[in-house]
Scaffold this active site. Structure first.
Site, PDB file in Angstrom:
ATOM      1  N   ALA A  63       1.900  -8.480 -11.173  1.00  0.00           N
ATOM      2  CA  ALA A  63       0.951  -7.379 -11.323  1.00  0.00           C
ATOM      3  C   ALA A  63      -0.445  -7.987 -11.383  1.00  0.00           C
ATOM      4  CB  ALA A  63       1.259  -6.628 -12.609  1.00  0.00           C
ATOM      5  N   GLY A 102       5.829  -9.118 -11.669  1.00  0.00           N
ATOM      6  CA  GLY A 102       6.034  -7.866 -10.941  1.00  0.00           C
ATOM      7  C   GLY A 102       6.463  -8.119  -9.500  1.00  0.00           C
ATOM      8  N   GLU A 105      10.080  -8.451  -9.651  1.00  0.00           N
ATOM      9  CA  GLU A 105      10.660  -7.128  -9.937  1.00  0.00           C
ATOM     10  C   GLU A 105      10.686  -6.266  -8.679  1.00  0.00           C
ATOM     11  OE1 GLU A 105       7.930  -6.778 -13.395  1.00  0.00           O
ATOM     12  OE2 GLU A 105       9.714  -5.949 -14.356  1.00  0.00           O
ATOM     13  N   GLU A 125       5.983 -13.292 -17.620  1.00  0.00           N
ATOM     14  CA  GLU A 125       5.279 -12.315 -18.472  1.00  0.00           C
ATOM     15  C   GLU A 125       5.169 -12.767 -19.924  1.00  0.00           C
ATOM     16  OE1 GLU A 125       7.362 -11.525 -16.070  1.00  0.00           O
ATOM     17  OE2 GLU A 125       6.714  -9.687 -15.051  1.00  0.00           O
TER      18      GLU A 125
HETATM   19  N1  3HC Z   1      -3.414 -11.097 -11.239  1.00  0.00           N
HETATM   20  C1  3HC Z   1      -4.692 -11.226 -10.835  1.00  0.00           C
HETATM   21  N2  3HC Z   1      -5.181 -12.352 -10.288  1.00  0.00           N
HETATM   22  C2  3HC Z   1      -4.347 -13.382 -10.161  1.00  0.00           C
HETATM   23  C3  3HC Z   1      -3.004 -13.318 -10.559  1.00  0.00           C
HETATM   24  C4  3HC Z   1      -2.539 -12.110 -11.118  1.00  0.00           C
HETATM   25  N3  3HC Z   1      -1.268 -11.933 -11.512  1.00  0.00           N
HETATM   26  N4  3HC Z   1      -2.427 -14.505 -10.303  1.00  0.00           N
HETATM   27  C5  3HC Z   1      -3.377 -15.281  -9.766  1.00  0.00           C
HETATM   28  N5  3HC Z   1      -4.532 -14.605  -9.678  1.00  0.00           N
HETATM   29  C6  3HC Z   1      -5.816 -15.083  -9.122  1.00  0.00           C
HETATM   30  C7  3HC Z   1      -6.436 -16.154 -10.005  1.00  0.00           C
HETATM   31  O1  3HC Z   1      -7.189 -15.581 -11.062  1.00  0.00           O
HETATM   32  C8  3HC Z   1      -7.284 -16.902  -9.008  1.00  0.00           C
HETATM   33  O2  3HC Z   1      -8.430 -16.127  -8.815  1.00  0.00           O
HETATM   34  P1  3HC Z   1      -9.819 -16.813  -8.395  1.00  0.00           P
HETATM   35  O3  3HC Z   1      -9.580 -17.465  -7.083  1.00  0.00           O
HETATM   36  O4  3HC Z   1     -10.743 -15.666  -8.344  1.00  0.00           O
HETATM   37  O5  3HC Z   1     -10.108 -17.794  -9.480  1.00  0.00           O
HETATM   38  C9  3HC Z   1      -6.455 -16.838  -7.728  1.00  0.00           C
HETATM   39  O6  3HC Z   1      -5.547 -15.747  -7.898  1.00  0.00           O
HETATM   40  C10 3HC Z   1      -5.653 -18.086  -7.446  1.00  0.00           C
HETATM   41  O7  3HC Z   1      -4.889 -18.387  -8.599  1.00  0.00           O
HETATM   42  P2  3HC Z   1      -4.719 -19.902  -9.105  1.00  0.00           P
HETATM   43  O8  3HC Z   1      -6.043 -20.555  -9.182  1.00  0.00           O
HETATM   44  O9  3HC Z   1      -3.900 -19.824 -10.333  1.00  0.00           O
HETATM   45  O10 3HC Z   1      -3.910 -20.526  -7.897  1.00  0.00           O
HETATM   46  P3  3HC Z   1      -2.703 -21.536  -7.917  1.00  0.00           P
HETATM   47  O11 3HC Z   1      -2.340 -21.765  -6.504  1.00  0.00           O
HETATM   48  O12 3HC Z   1      -3.009 -22.694  -8.786  1.00  0.00           O
HETATM   49  O13 3HC Z   1      -1.495 -20.746  -8.630  1.00  0.00           O
HETATM   50  C11 3HC Z   1       0.006 -18.921  -9.061  1.00  0.00           C
HETATM   51  C12 3HC Z   1      -0.950 -19.586  -8.047  1.00  0.00           C
HETATM   52  C13 3HC Z   1       1.211 -19.823  -9.327  1.00  0.00           C
HETATM   53  C14 3HC Z   1       0.456 -17.623  -8.462  1.00  0.00           C
HETATM   54  C15 3HC Z   1      -0.754 -18.687 -10.387  1.00  0.00           C
HETATM   55  O14 3HC Z   1      -1.952 -18.021 -10.105  1.00  0.00           O
HETATM   56  C16 3HC Z   1      -0.013 -17.848 -11.390  1.00  0.00           C
HETATM   57  O15 3HC Z   1       0.828 -18.358 -12.093  1.00  0.00           O
HETATM   58  N6  3HC Z   1      -0.346 -16.563 -11.461  1.00  0.00           N
HETATM   59  C17 3HC Z   1       0.136 -15.675 -12.525  1.00  0.00           C
HETATM   60  C18 3HC Z   1       1.505 -15.209 -12.308  1.00  0.00           C
HETATM   61  C19 3HC Z   1       1.852 -14.228 -13.380  1.00  0.00           C
HETATM   62  O16 3HC Z   1       1.642 -14.422 -14.557  1.00  0.00           O
HETATM   63  N7  3HC Z   1       2.461 -13.115 -12.974  1.00  0.00           N
HETATM   64  C20 3HC Z   1       2.884 -12.102 -13.874  1.00  0.00           C
HETATM   65  C21 3HC Z   1       1.817 -11.110 -14.059  1.00  0.00           C
HETATM   66  S1  3HC Z   1       2.261  -9.894 -15.268  1.00  0.00           S
HETATM   67  C22 3HC Z   1       3.274  -8.834 -14.441  1.00  0.00           C
HETATM   68  O17 3HC Z   1       3.600  -9.058 -13.319  1.00  0.00           O
HETATM   69  C23 3HC Z   1       3.704  -7.639 -15.223  1.00  0.00           C
HETATM   70  C24 3HC Z   1       4.798  -6.903 -14.569  1.00  0.00           C
HETATM   71  O18 3HC Z   1       6.005  -7.209 -15.176  1.00  0.00           O
HETATM   72  C25 3HC Z   1       4.604  -5.415 -14.692  1.00  0.00           C
END
Ligand code: 3HC
Length: 698
Positions: A63, A102, A105, A125
């Site tokens: 998400a 997400g 999911e 998460e």
């Molecule tokens: N939401 C918004 N922006 C995100 C994002 C997310 N979930 N994941 C990554 N981004 C953005 C980063 O902020 C960054 O933005 P920027 O370029 O403006 O600084 C850009 O994407 C690139 O991210 P990274 O610098 O982290 O790039 P990497 O290649 O090092 O890593 C990744 C990529 C492994 C995908 C890492 O970004 C990551 O782990 N992301 C988070 C994943 C996450 O936590 N997902 C769960 C979200 S909660 C959810 O899904 C709830 C659901 O259950 C309803």
């Protein structure tokens, strides 16, 4: 924005492509586009199979974290997943990259999942203080069983495609691209040569084993850790509900838990930490500035720090020449590198093959001339200005054109070091934290003359080493250590006032630190700050309060864990210290010598003063322009000083506690010791304008 989702139809197959760079986060525009495209395909009589694919580097990685805490916009992700899971037509999810949160999911809602080699899948998460809130807690245990599902959700760690295949989380790992494999599968289905079940058909065929399910739930509950982090417990509740409640109620149960968790301060702080780390790595003034290429590096000084840095560089595939003053010191330095590698292999963090490969890249020398081909030279000699400036004067002559010359010093002025060379533009500070091979934080210190491309190289290097970089201006100690020093000073005042080190440590552990300040000192050694205090003693303002308890302990040979005694006693072979009445006697004697009458100090006061001291030092770093923004300070404390992540860092914690309240406390404390507690200027400025530290991050 319609162009975040594209649809194409050929021979009964609708292919829906998600395209929201960089990570295809499932924001409102993408959800709207996907829902519309999916509805169209689902109702189009010509379409018999639907394929979901993602453009760019990855399938959705979750998400959109930036939407949390804002009013939700329809369609919500659970609604989208429900629509896909209820599809009467088979849906294939063609996965690649990082299939997270997400995103996983969404994939779970499809009937069939095919992943490209190299795909990783996970539900992170929990690390954001929430739970999978788009059906993940319900669909995943039904698909792969409660035990592995709990493992994935409680650890938050991703798994590789091969493991996902073993678990039944995906149906196939493709030979080449996942989209092509999904296309082949769809065509085979249309030709009657393959089965393609819908999600509902697959679910109907599953029979959970209630006994195994409940036993997995019970053992997960028994293993719960920090009671102040609610997400893990709620994940377990949801998995239990997936067995016990009717399906619709299970989804509703998950939704309620998700909405409640998103609103908690812990989740707010963890989200802040996630975004702050990425913000710290982004330097808008360096957009378009190329980083210099680093293939070969030199490390000058093979002590613990130099060896750790060499290991970090080798781990990123950079060849390293370690330079020491003579053969004996060089052999000792190389032995330290070997020992760090050995421990990493023992702990399973490094394979023996990777160690061999790293060792191939190491060489040693006893003269700086050996570094004439290095692209990067990191100086890690002892904190002695004359020695450091001499090394840099020599490097200025020896290093090749455009080599980056980095100093690890935190107490010798980088600008004076740079002035010793003929090329200050090539000089930068790279402040690693011990052990440099493992600690995440790297402070990139920008001197008055450092060239932008050298700064860009520092940040690119941090990323390559898997570290989190924070930019700092030149000052004594930089961001992390200055705040650590302020924290310790405030705690030393309380120690002399009447608290015991054990009470202070317990209060700070209760705040969320893994160890208190005196346990920390015992771990890293009391002699290092002692040497620093002696070095700075001539410059110390005699009017400032100075607590000498640490000096007295050092004089008594109590240098910390390595000496078997410090603030705690470490009986033979014990790493966990025990309280020592001798230390309390020594502190009491010191109080008496100073004429201090001990008073009762409570845990709440300890925590308040600790936070006020850290946040005020952070505020001073902003006043002085040393730190770029409050969130950088938070990152430095989270990644470098073990500040509890679920509190977001000292500046966020100050926002949460209230700026006016902390400023008033600082004023009160300043009546006891003006120089240390005087509020930085920025407090009044923020309060007057109705702003918080968070407002300065934007
Ligand atoms: N939401 C918004 N922006 C995100 C994002 C997310 N979930 N994941 C990554 N981004 C953005 C980063 O902020 C960054 O933005 P920027 O370029 O403006 O600084 C850009 O994407 C690139 O991210 P990274 O610098 O982290 O790039 P990497 O290649 O090092 O890593 C990744 C990529 C492994 C995908 C890492 O970004 C990551 O782990 N992301 C988070 C994943 C996450 O936590 N997902 C769960 C979200 S909660 C959810 O899904 C709830 C659901 O259950 C309803």
């Amino acid at each position: 924005m319609a162009d975040q989702v594209r649809s194409a139809r050929t021979e009964g197959i609708a292919t829906i492509t998600l395209d929201n760079p960089p990570v295809n986060a499932l924001g409102a525009d993408l959800r709207r586009g996907l829902m519309a495209a999916f509805d169209k395909a689902a109702t189009d009589p010509e379409v018999r199979v639907i394929i979901l694919v993602a453009a760019g580097r990855t399938w959705p990685a979750g998400a959109d974290v930036r939407e949390f805490g804002k009013p939700p916009e329809a369609p919500l992700l659970p609604e989208l997943c429900a629509a896909i899971a209820g599809s009467a037509k088979p849906v294939i999810a063609a996965l690649h990259g990082t299939v997270l949160g997400g995103g996983l999911e969404l994939a779970l809602a499809a009937g069939v999942r095919v992943a490209a080699p190299g795909t990783t899948l996970g539900l992170p998460e929990v690390s954001l203080g929430i739970l999978p809130g788009a059906g993940g807690t319900q669909r995943l245990p039904r698909l792969i069983g409660a035990k592995p599902a709990l493992g994935l959700m409680l650890s938050g760690l991703p798994i590789a495609a091969a493991r996902a295949l073993d678990l039944g989380l995906i149906d196939a790992v493709s030979d080449g691209g996942a989209a092509e494999a999904a296309g082949r599968l769809a065509r085979a289905y249309l030709a009657g040569a393959a089965e393609l079940p819908t999600a509902a058909e697959r679910a109907a065929g599953r029979k959970p084993d209630p006994e195994a399910w409940l036993s997995a739930v019970a053992s997960a509950r028994a293993g719960l850790g920090n009671p102040r982090l609610p997400a893990p417990g709620r994940i377990i509740d949801c998995v239990e509900a997936a067995l016990l409640l009717p399906e619709d109620e299970g989804f509703a149960f998950e939704r309620t838990a998700f909405v409640e968790l998103v609103e908690t301060p812990e989740a707010g702080a963890l989200r802040h930490a996630f975004l702050a780390e990425r913000h710290a790595m982004r330097q808008p003034d360096l957009d378009g500035v190329p980083a210099r290429e680093i293939h070969r590096a030199g490390v000058v000084g093979g002590g613990q720090m130099g060896a750790g840095i060499a290991v970090a560089l080798l781990g990123a595939g950079i060849a390293v020449t370690l330079v020491e003053r003579d053969q004996t010191a060089l052999a000792a330095g190389l032995a330290r590198v070997a020992t760090i590698h050995e421990r990493a292999v023992e702990k399973g963090r490094l394979t023996p093959e990777a160690r061999e490969a790293a060792w191939e890249l190491v060489s040693g020398a006893t003269v700086l001339d050996a570094l004439e081909t290095a692209d990067l030279i990191v100086e890690a000699v002892s904190e002695d200005e004359a020695l450091k400036t001499q090394v840099f004067a020599d490097l200025g002559r020896i290093a090749k054109r455009h080599a980056v010359l980095a100093s690890t010093s935190s107490s010798v002025d980088l600008n004076r070091i740079a002035a010793a060379t003929s090329r200050p533009e090539d000089v930068i500070g790279l402040h690693f934290f011990a052990p440099a091979s493992a600690m995440k934080l790297l402070e990139v210190v920008v001197g008055a003359g450092t060239a932008p491309e050298v700064v860009a190289t520092g940040f690119a290097l941090a990323k390559r080493l898997g570290k989190i970089a924070v930019r700092s201006g030149v000052c004594d100690g930089f961001i992390g250590n200055r705040i650590l020093t302020a924290y310790r000073t405030a705690m030393d005042f309380l120690l002399e006032d009447g608290a015991s080190p054990y009470e202070i440590d317990a209060a700070m552990r209760d705040f969320g630190f893994p160890f208190g300040p005196y346990q920390g000192l015992d771990l890293t050694g009391l002699d290092i700050p002692w040497a620093r205090r002696r070095r700075l003693s001539l410059r110390r303002d005699p009017a400032r309060r100075y607590v000498a308890i640490g000096d007295r302990l050092c004089e008594a040979g109590r240098l910390g864990q390595k000496a078997g005694k410090g603030y705690y006693l470490y009986p033979e072979g014990e790493r966990k210290g025990v309280e020592d009445p001798d230390v309390l006697r020594l502190i009491a004697a010191e109080r008496q010598a100073r004429g201090v009458v001990a008073r009762k100090v409570g845990a709440a006061e300890i925590r308040r003063r600790a936070l006020a001291a850290m946040a005020n030092e952070g505020a001073r770093l902003l006043d002085e322009g040393i730190a770029r923004c409050p969130s950088d300070i938070d990152v430095a404390m989270l990644a470098g000083q073990a500040f509890p992540r679920w509190r977001g860092g000292p500046m966020m914690a100050a926002d949460q506690a209230g700026l006016l309240e902390i400023r008033n406390e600082l004023r009160d404390f300043a009546r006891e010791e003006e120089a240390f507690w005087r509020p930085a200027l920025i407090w009044d400025e923020l309060i007057k304008n109705g702003l918080t530290f968070a407002d300065l991050n934007r």
